[in-house]
Design a protein around this motif. Structure first.
Motif, mmCIF file in Angstrom:
data_model
loop_
_atom_site.group_PDB
_atom_site.id
_atom_site.type_symbol
_atom_site.label_atom_id
_atom_site.label_comp_id
_atom_site.label_asym_id
_atom_site.label_seq_id
_atom_site.Cartn_x
_atom_site.Cartn_y
_atom_site.Cartn_z
ATOM 1 N N CYS A 158 25.300 26.225 -2.538
ATOM 2 C CA CYS A 158 24.924 26.356 -1.126
ATOM 3 C C CYS A 158 25.186 27.797 -0.670
ATOM 4 O O CYS A 158 25.717 28.610 -1.432
ATOM 5 C CB CYS A 158 25.729 25.370 -0.279
ATOM 6 S SG CYS A 158 27.488 25.772 -0.135
ATOM 7 N N HIS A 171 28.724 29.073 -1.242
ATOM 8 C CA HIS A 171 29.255 29.185 -2.599
ATOM 9 C C HIS A 171 28.365 29.942 -3.567
ATOM 10 O O HIS A 171 28.755 30.157 -4.707
ATOM 11 C CB HIS A 171 29.568 27.777 -3.132
ATOM 12 C CG HIS A 171 30.594 27.094 -2.300
ATOM 13 N ND1 HIS A 171 30.351 25.912 -1.635
ATOM 14 C CD2 HIS A 171 31.859 27.451 -1.985
ATOM 15 C CE1 HIS A 171 31.435 25.566 -0.958
ATOM 16 N NE2 HIS A 171 32.364 26.471 -1.156
ATOM 17 N N CYS A 182 25.145 21.122 -3.807
ATOM 18 C CA CYS A 182 25.927 22.254 -4.308
ATOM 19 C C CYS A 182 26.917 21.766 -5.370
ATOM 20 O O CYS A 182 27.592 20.762 -5.183
ATOM 21 C CB CYS A 182 26.672 22.907 -3.144
ATOM 22 S SG CYS A 182 27.750 24.264 -3.633
HETATM 23 ZN ZN ZN Z 1 28.776 24.647 -1.618
#
Ligand code: ZN
Length: 137
Positions: free
Chosen positions: A27, A30, A6
């Motif tokens: 991810c 996020h 990420c």
């Molecule tokens: Zn993340």
């Protein structure tokens, strides 16, 4: 081999580095695609933590880390079960609590006896090793 991670920049300035969603740079936590689900998950997590605290306090639950903690939970469960209407199921549950309670008493007793033995061993000082005795004149 390190896979993709990420690319979200955390408040600390470091990258998140969690496993990203398939074909995405971010991810689950996020990605703009899952922002709503992540917010729900965070909210639910907060609710569960608050519920855990509230229910734990209401029942005097301190966890399951010691024999005393386990006995306290068992006593609470037994009292709650005793308050139910008499039935075969209630009586089976109570018999189960009595059986588990007897085992906890045994474990607690063994812990106490072990503590006494360990204290006596420490008071007696270090044990003399067999090969040290052989070296003595
Ligand atoms: Zn993340």
């Amino acid at each position: 081999m390190v896979g993709p991670s990420c690319t979200h920049v955390m408040p600390s300035g470091r990258l998140c580095r969690a496993t990203p969603l398939r074909d995405e740079p971010f991810c689950f936590w996020h990605s703009p695609e899952t922002a709503e689900e992540a917010a729900d998950a965070r909210r639910l997590g907060g609710l569960h933590r608050r519920k855990k605290k509230t229910v734990g306090a209401a029942f005097g639950f301190r966890g399951l880390r010691t024999v005393e903690d386990n006995q306290a939970l068992l006593e609470t469960a037994a009292i709650e079960t005793l308050a139910l209407e008499n039935s075969v199921g209630r009586n089976r549950a109570l018999a189960g609590y009595a059986s588990i309670g007897a085992k906890l008493i045994e474990v607690g007793d063994l812990e106490d006896r072990l503590a006494v033995l360990e204290a006596a061993t420490r008071a007696a000082g270090p044990a003399v090793e067999a090969d040290e005795r052989d070296d003595e004149p």
